[in-house]
Design a protein around this motif. Structure first.
Motif, PDB file in Angstrom:
ATOM      1  N   LEU A  16     -17.729  24.570  13.447  1.00 20.08           N
ATOM      2  CA  LEU A  16     -17.952  23.322  14.169  1.00 20.08           C
ATOM      3  C   LEU A  16     -19.384  22.812  14.030  1.00 20.08           C
ATOM      4  O   LEU A  16     -19.625  21.605  13.879  1.00 20.08           O
ATOM      5  CB  LEU A  16     -17.607  23.518  15.642  1.00 20.08           C
ATOM      6  N   VAL A  17     -20.364  23.727  14.046  1.00 18.84           N
ATOM      7  CA  VAL A  17     -21.755  23.293  13.973  1.00 18.84           C
ATOM      8  C   VAL A  17     -22.063  22.651  12.624  1.00 18.84           C
ATOM      9  O   VAL A  17     -22.878  21.730  12.528  1.00 18.84           O
ATOM     10  CB  VAL A  17     -22.709  24.481  14.251  1.00 18.84           C
ATOM     11  N   MET A  20     -20.866  19.194  12.855  1.00 22.09           N
ATOM     12  CA  MET A  20     -21.822  18.438  13.661  1.00 22.09           C
ATOM     13  C   MET A  20     -23.036  18.039  12.829  1.00 22.09           C
ATOM     14  O   MET A  20     -23.532  16.910  12.926  1.00 22.09           O
ATOM     15  CB  MET A  20     -22.261  19.276  14.872  1.00 22.09           C
ATOM     16  N   PHE A  23     -22.107  15.235  10.461  1.00 18.55           N
ATOM     17  CA  PHE A  23     -21.934  13.999  11.232  1.00 18.55           C
ATOM     18  C   PHE A  23     -23.288  13.388  11.596  1.00 18.55           C
ATOM     19  O   PHE A  23     -23.498  12.169  11.453  1.00 18.55           O
ATOM     20  CB  PHE A  23     -21.125  14.295  12.496  1.00 18.55           C
ATOM     21  N   VAL A  24     -24.203  14.230  12.071  1.00 15.96           N
ATOM     22  CA  VAL A  24     -25.528  13.740  12.466  1.00 15.96           C
ATOM     23  C   VAL A  24     -26.272  13.165  11.262  1.00 15.96           C
ATOM     24  O   VAL A  24     -26.900  12.103  11.345  1.00 15.96           O
ATOM     25  CB  VAL A  24     -26.337  14.890  13.112  1.00 15.96           C
ATOM     26  N   ILE A 266     -26.725  26.753  19.756  1.00 14.90           N
ATOM     27  CA  ILE A 266     -26.041  25.649  19.079  1.00 14.90           C
ATOM     28  C   ILE A 266     -25.256  26.170  17.886  1.00 14.90           C
ATOM     29  O   ILE A 266     -24.180  25.662  17.555  1.00 14.90           O
ATOM     30  CB  ILE A 266     -27.065  24.589  18.634  1.00 14.90           C
ATOM     31  N   LEU A 287     -29.848  21.456  12.153  1.00 14.26           N
ATOM     32  CA  LEU A 287     -29.523  20.354  13.055  1.00 14.26           C
ATOM     33  C   LEU A 287     -30.731  19.963  13.897  1.00 14.26           C
ATOM     34  O   LEU A 287     -31.045  18.777  14.047  1.00 14.26           O
ATOM     35  CB  LEU A 287     -28.352  20.755  13.956  1.00 14.26           C
ATOM     36  N   LEU A 312     -28.911  19.405  24.018  1.00 11.74           N
ATOM     37  CA  LEU A 312     -28.114  20.076  22.990  1.00 11.74           C
ATOM     38  C   LEU A 312     -27.745  21.492  23.411  1.00 11.74           C
ATOM     39  O   LEU A 312     -26.618  21.944  23.189  1.00 11.74           O
ATOM     40  CB  LEU A 312     -28.875  20.107  21.666  1.00 11.74           C
ATOM     41  N   LEU A 319     -19.742  23.763  25.142  1.00  9.67           N
ATOM     42  CA  LEU A 319     -18.842  23.816  23.990  1.00  9.67           C
ATOM     43  C   LEU A 319     -18.359  25.232  23.723  1.00  9.67           C
ATOM     44  O   LEU A 319     -17.202  25.444  23.346  1.00  9.67           O
ATOM     45  CB  LEU A 319     -19.559  23.265  22.755  1.00  9.67           C
TER      46      LEU A 319
END
Length: 331
Positions: A16-17, A20, A23-24, A266, A287, A312, A319
């Motif tokens: 998932l990270v 992320m 996406f960022v 994270i 990230l 975060l 999360l």
């Protein structure tokens, strides 16, 4: 639920990270001028090298279900030891070795030894004396930073020997060698955690220490090794920090502990222990670096960085609980 759907969901949860991070990067590239360029992405990787290495050691200990709050101060002590010996200005002694390349392995061994010694002290007190890892490593965070101030007198060491500084100047495929060292560390320790009995034992200890002991695994030995590795890796981070700054100051690395902790959480490492992978931690480091770069490009005050990092971490903890709920339903 079909096996295929279950497999897809588990893959998304495990990575998932990384989703992320992509996406960022996409969002920043679209909305922030001049963000989408190779130089920016190279800078993100370069800026994350010291924090990334430090996060590895912290993650190893957290995976076992314990905590090591001393890594920031240990890195500072390692950097100061290297700076005092091999810097030529300030409080640096300007030690010279011949041939000059010998200063590289010697300085690295000194930083690793400094960190390893602190790790031995932490590990012994936590494992053998049965004291709280949180309290012991918090105390180490304080007294080791105090030791840095004592040996430096509050002054700095400057002008690191060129033979050592070379690692921060020389580039390979657009990245300094310090960044490649960080990447290599993640690769090596990721393989150790995934492919060796030691790595699997650390995960088992974090999952259920009592059951692991009853299975015949030497829990105490593995825990001590984890603390020693965390200290030595923090020493390596200090060595990289000295290279990056071409010296050392008394307040070097202040704030890195929080960022390392944020990257680990994270990255998917559970604070309860037994869950987490180092590739995920590296994604967490990248990230944070990507967000810091975006803040700088937008010209926002530096205070925004701390606010965003804090949010975060909170989001990552929530999360983590959400992912555990989903995994229980998939089981």
């Amino acid at each position: 639920m079909s096996p295929r759907t279950r497999h897809v969901l588990e893959f998304i949860l495990d990575n998932l990270v990384w989703f992320m991070l992509v996406f960022v990067l996409v969002v920043f590239s679209i909305f922030i001028p001049n963000y989408f360029q190779l130089g920016i992405f190279a800078n993100i990787i370069e800026a994350s090298s010291v924090l990334g290495v430090m996060s590895i050691g912290l993650a190893l200990v957290i995976i076992t279900g314990h905590m090591d709050l001393s890594v920031e101060s240990v890195a500072a002590l390692g950097a100061m030891a290297v700076g005092i010996l091999f810097c030529s200005a300030g409080i640096g002694l300007g030690v010279q070795l011949h041939p000059e390349w010998l200063m590289v392995p010697v300085s690295l061994l000194i930083a690793l030894a400094v960190g390893g010694i602190i790790g031995v002290i932490n590990g012994y007190l936590v494992v053998k004396v049965k004291m709280s890892a949180f309290i012991i490593t918090l105390a180490s965070y304080i007294w080791v930073r105090g030791l840095v101030l004592v040996i430096s007198g509050g002054r700095s060491a400057q002008d690191l020997a060129p033979a050592i500084r070379w690692f921060g100047i020389q580039r390979l495929l657009g990245l300094p060698l310090t960044a490649w060292i960080a990447i290599a560390c993640f690769v090596v320790f990721s393989l150790i955690m995934a492919k060796t009995p030691f790595g699997r034992h650390l995960v088992m200890i974090g999952g259920n220490e009592t059951a692991t002991f009853r299975a015949g695994i030497r829990v105490n030995r593995n825990l001590v090794i984890a603390f020693v590795l965390a200290g030595a890796i923090a020493g390596l981070a200090g060595w990289l920090l000295a290279i990056r700054t071409s010296g050392a100051t008394a307040n070097l690395g202040v704030g890195l502990l929080f960022n390392a902790f944020a990257a680990v959480v994270i990255g998917g490492v559970s604070l309860k222990g037994g869950v987490g992978t180092l590739p995920g931690v590296y994604a967490g480091v990248l990230l944070l670096s990507a967000i810091n770069t975006a803040i700088n490009l937008m010209g926002l005050p530096a205070n925004f960085t701390q606010v965003i990092h804090g949010l975060l971490v909170l989001a990552a903890v929530l999360l983590d609980a959400f992912k555990q709920t989903i995994r229980q339903r998939l089981a």
